[in-house]
Write a protein that holds these residues in place. Structure first.
Motif, PDB file in Angstrom:
ATOM      1  N   PRO A  63       2.431   8.747   2.117  1.00 35.52           N
ATOM      2  CA  PRO A  63       2.368   7.234   1.778  1.00 35.52           C
ATOM      3  C   PRO A  63       3.490   6.380   2.175  1.00 35.52           C
ATOM      4  O   PRO A  63       4.387   6.872   1.944  1.00 35.52           O
ATOM      5  CB  PRO A  63       1.927   7.291   0.081  1.00 35.52           C
ATOM      6  CG  PRO A  63       2.606   8.684  -0.261  1.00 35.52           C
ATOM      7  CD  PRO A  63       2.638   9.534   0.823  1.00 35.52           C
ATOM      8  N   THR A  64       3.251   5.303   2.649  1.00 37.82           N
ATOM      9  CA  THR A  64       4.459   4.370   3.039  1.00 37.82           C
ATOM     10  C   THR A  64       4.134   3.089   2.519  1.00 37.82           C
ATOM     11  O   THR A  64       3.081   2.488   2.691  1.00 37.82           O
ATOM     12  CB  THR A  64       4.703   4.833   4.288  1.00 37.82           C
ATOM     13  OG1 THR A  64       6.022   4.183   4.696  1.00 37.82           O
ATOM     14  CG2 THR A  64       3.665   4.253   5.443  1.00 37.82           C
ATOM     15  N   PHE A  65       5.298   2.271   2.502  1.00 45.89           N
ATOM     16  CA  PHE A  65       5.305   0.602   2.276  1.00 45.89           C
ATOM     17  C   PHE A  65       6.558   0.422   2.691  1.00 45.89           C
ATOM     18  O   PHE A  65       7.643   0.471   1.925  1.00 45.89           O
ATOM     19  CB  PHE A  65       4.845   0.395   0.955  1.00 45.89           C
ATOM     20  CG  PHE A  65       4.843  -1.195   0.743  1.00 45.89           C
ATOM     21  CD1 PHE A  65       3.722  -2.174   1.340  1.00 45.89           C
ATOM     22  CD2 PHE A  65       5.957  -1.798   0.260  1.00 45.89           C
ATOM     23  CE1 PHE A  65       3.754  -3.205   1.320  1.00 45.89           C
ATOM     24  CE2 PHE A  65       5.760  -3.309   0.140  1.00 45.89           C
ATOM     25  CZ  PHE A  65       4.978  -4.090   0.554  1.00 45.89           C
TER      26      PHE A  65
ATOM     27  N   GLY B 293      -0.047  -1.345   3.594  1.00 45.96           N
ATOM     28  CA  GLY B 293       0.186  -2.808   3.910  1.00 45.96           C
ATOM     29  C   GLY B 293       1.523  -3.265   4.169  1.00 45.96           C
ATOM     30  O   GLY B 293       1.864  -4.472   3.795  1.00 45.96           O
ATOM     31  N   SER B 294       2.268  -2.395   4.836  1.00 47.44           N
ATOM     32  CA  SER B 294       3.535  -2.769   5.003  1.00 47.44           C
ATOM     33  C   SER B 294       3.719  -4.198   5.866  1.00 47.44           C
ATOM     34  O   SER B 294       2.875  -4.387   6.788  1.00 47.44           O
ATOM     35  CB  SER B 294       4.304  -1.634   5.988  1.00 47.44           C
ATOM     36  OG  SER B 294       4.383  -0.625   5.263  1.00 47.44           O
ATOM     37  N   THR B 295       4.785  -4.925   5.486  1.00 51.99           N
ATOM     38  CA  THR B 295       5.043  -6.296   6.323  1.00 51.99           C
ATOM     39  C   THR B 295       6.079  -6.128   7.246  1.00 51.99           C
ATOM     40  O   THR B 295       6.398  -7.092   7.899  1.00 51.99           O
ATOM     41  CB  THR B 295       5.231  -7.420   5.207  1.00 51.99           C
ATOM     42  OG1 THR B 295       6.290  -6.968   4.393  1.00 51.99           O
ATOM     43  CG2 THR B 295       4.241  -7.554   4.261  1.00 51.99           C
TER      44      THR B 295
END
Length: 63
Positions: free
Chosen positions: A12-14, A43-45
């Motif tokens: 998992p990543t953000f 939903g990384s920005t």
């Protein structure tokens, strides 16, 4: 057919592009080859998703 069981690695990543790339490189260099790598981007920005696409293109069939 491999005699080793399939290992699923779920990441998992953000907004952790650099950490994720380091993790993926480490996994592809592992001596254990019967694994699937699943990246879940929440939903990384930053450019995390683009970086994952780039590493997939670069490594081809390894991941």
């Amino acid at each position: 057919m491999s005699t080793h069981p399939l290992v699923s690695v779920i990441i998992p990543t953000f907004n952790r592009r650099n950490d994720l790339l380091h993790c993926l490189r480490s996994l592809t260099e592992s001596s254990y080859k019967n694994m699937e790598i699943i990246v879940v981007d929440n939903g990384s920005t930053d450019d995390t998703s683009e970086a994952v696409k780039d590493i997939i293109l670069m490594l081809g069939s390894l991941i």
